[in-house]
Scaffold this motif. Sequence first.
Motif, mmCIF file in Angstrom:
data_model
loop_
_atom_site.group_PDB
_atom_site.id
_atom_site.type_symbol
_atom_site.label_atom_id
_atom_site.label_comp_id
_atom_site.label_asym_id
_atom_site.label_seq_id
_atom_site.Cartn_x
_atom_site.Cartn_y
_atom_site.Cartn_z
ATOM 1 N N ASP A 1 21.303 -158.976 -3.675
ATOM 2 C CA ASP A 1 19.913 -159.236 -4.031
ATOM 3 C C ASP A 1 19.311 -158.058 -4.781
ATOM 4 O O ASP A 1 19.547 -156.886 -4.436
ATOM 5 N N MET A 2 18.525 -158.342 -5.802
ATOM 6 C CA MET A 2 17.910 -157.286 -6.601
ATOM 7 C C MET A 2 16.983 -156.405 -5.768
ATOM 8 O O MET A 2 16.833 -155.216 -6.032
ATOM 9 N N GLY A 3 16.364 -156.978 -4.736
ATOM 10 C CA GLY A 3 15.431 -156.211 -3.928
ATOM 11 C C GLY A 3 16.057 -155.487 -2.756
ATOM 12 O O GLY A 3 15.338 -154.881 -1.948
ATOM 13 N N ALA A 4 17.381 -155.523 -2.631
ATOM 14 C CA ALA A 4 18.051 -154.857 -1.519
ATOM 15 C C ALA A 4 17.868 -153.343 -1.621
ATOM 16 O O ALA A 4 17.801 -152.792 -2.728
ATOM 17 N N PRO A 5 17.812 -152.649 -0.486
ATOM 18 C CA PRO A 5 17.576 -151.198 -0.519
ATOM 19 C C PRO A 5 18.779 -150.378 -0.950
ATOM 20 O O PRO A 5 18.662 -149.166 -1.164
ATOM 21 N N PHE A 6 19.944 -151.005 -1.068
ATOM 22 C CA PHE A 6 21.125 -150.251 -1.505
ATOM 23 C C PHE A 6 22.163 -151.211 -2.064
ATOM 24 O O PHE A 6 22.089 -152.429 -1.847
ATOM 25 N N LEU A 7 23.126 -150.647 -2.800
ATOM 26 C CA LEU A 7 24.265 -151.414 -3.287
ATOM 27 C C LEU A 7 25.378 -151.335 -2.257
ATOM 28 O O LEU A 7 25.717 -150.244 -1.781
ATOM 29 N N ALA A 8 25.970 -152.468 -1.900
ATOM 30 C CA ALA A 8 26.987 -152.526 -0.857
ATOM 31 C C ALA A 8 28.357 -152.115 -1.390
ATOM 32 O O ALA A 8 28.626 -152.190 -2.591
ATOM 33 N N PRO A 9 29.258 -151.690 -0.495
ATOM 34 C CA PRO A 9 30.631 -151.352 -0.899
ATOM 35 C C PRO A 9 31.350 -152.576 -1.467
ATOM 36 O O PRO A 9 30.979 -153.717 -1.190
ATOM 37 N N PRO A 10 32.413 -152.354 -2.256
ATOM 38 C CA PRO A 10 33.152 -153.477 -2.849
ATOM 39 C C PRO A 10 33.933 -154.245 -1.793
ATOM 40 O O PRO A 10 34.157 -153.775 -0.668
ATOM 41 N N THR A 11 34.368 -155.441 -2.163
ATOM 42 C CA THR A 11 35.020 -156.334 -1.204
ATOM 43 C C THR A 11 36.341 -155.776 -0.675
ATOM 44 O O THR A 11 36.757 -156.138 0.429
ATOM 45 N N LEU A 12 37.028 -154.922 -1.426
ATOM 46 C CA LEU A 12 38.297 -154.379 -0.962
ATOM 47 C C LEU A 12 38.120 -153.336 0.140
ATOM 48 O O LEU A 12 39.072 -153.024 0.853
ATOM 49 N N ALA A 13 36.926 -152.779 0.283
ATOM 50 C CA ALA A 13 36.708 -151.656 1.197
ATOM 51 C C ALA A 13 36.377 -152.134 2.602
ATOM 52 O O ALA A 13 35.585 -153.067 2.795
ATOM 53 N N ILE A 14 36.949 -151.466 3.599
ATOM 54 C CA ILE A 14 36.663 -151.816 4.981
ATOM 55 C C ILE A 14 35.200 -151.555 5.321
ATOM 56 O O ILE A 14 34.655 -152.185 6.233
#
Length: 289
Positions: A266-279
Motif C-alpha cells: 500500500d502506498m500509505g504503508a509506513p515502510f517497504l516490506a522485505p522481498p518474498t524470498l527473505a525469511i
Amino acid sequence: MPLPLGFTGAWLDRADQLRTNAEGFAAAVADPRARCLLLDGIDCVPGEGGGLCWEALDPADERALLLLGLDDAGIPHFVREAPAGVRIDARSRTVMRLLPLLSGPEAALYGGARSLVDWHARHRFCAVCGSSTDVFRGGWGRRCGSCNAEHFPRVDPVVIMLAECEGRVLVGRQGGFPPGFFSALAGFVEPGESLEEAVARELFEEAGIRVSDVTYVASQPWPFPSSLMIGCRAVATDPALTLDTTEIEAAMWVNKAEVRAALAGDMGAPFLAPPTLAIARYLLEDWAG
C-alpha cells in the motif's frame, strides 16, 4: 508454514553415497546425461524461458566438478569450481535482478550451488598449515596435500527476529537499505551462546531492549555468501529504544494493520516490506496473520 521458504525445496537428491564412492562418482561424471550448472562467477545465468542454464559436461574443462545431486531420473547434476584467480563477489547484487526469473526450487538449487562454489574459492589453502588444498568427497570437502587436514563447507548461523511489545513488533533499517525499507533485526550467533542468548544479545546491542520468551519460528538458507537464517520471536519488556547507530539507522514499532499494509504494498504503508524470498517477510506475514 508455507513451503518452501525462499532458497528451500531444491529438487535434487544430494546423493551423499556418491561423495565417498570413487567408482560411483566416476560413473556419474561419465554418464552422457550428466548436466553442469552454468554460472557467471557465482551468479546464475538465465536459460531459455528464464530458468537455470544447464549444459553437458565439457571434458576440456579441467576445473573440479562438484556434485549437486541426482534428479528423479538418476541424472547427475554438477557445478564446477570457479577458475583460480577469478575474483568472487559474494555480495553481488546482479543476482538479485535474476532471482525473480527462477522458480522456488530452482532458486534453492542455485543458492546451494552458489554457496558451495564460493566456499571452494575461499578455501584453496589450508587453515592449519597454509599449503594448497585439493577438492575431494565429490566436491563437498578439501584436503590439504601437506598435513592431510580435511576442510568441509560450513554455514554461518544468523538469528533474525521480531521483538513484540504491546501489540506491535520492532522493525529496523541499516544505512545501505533502499529508502523506506525496514526489516527484522538480525545478527550472527557468536561462539559460546545459544540461539536464545543470541536473540537477546542482538536486540539489546542494536536496539537497547530487553527480551524474554524467545521462540523459534522457521529457518532459511541465505546464500550471500553462506548463512542459515534462524527466525525467532521474542517479547520485549519495555518499548523504549536506544539504537546503536553504527548498526541500525532507524527502528520503529509497527502494529498489525501497518504490517499488513506494508506486505500488501500500500502506498500509505509506513515502510517497504522485505522481498518474498527473505525469511523476514515470512516472519512479518506469520505475525500479522
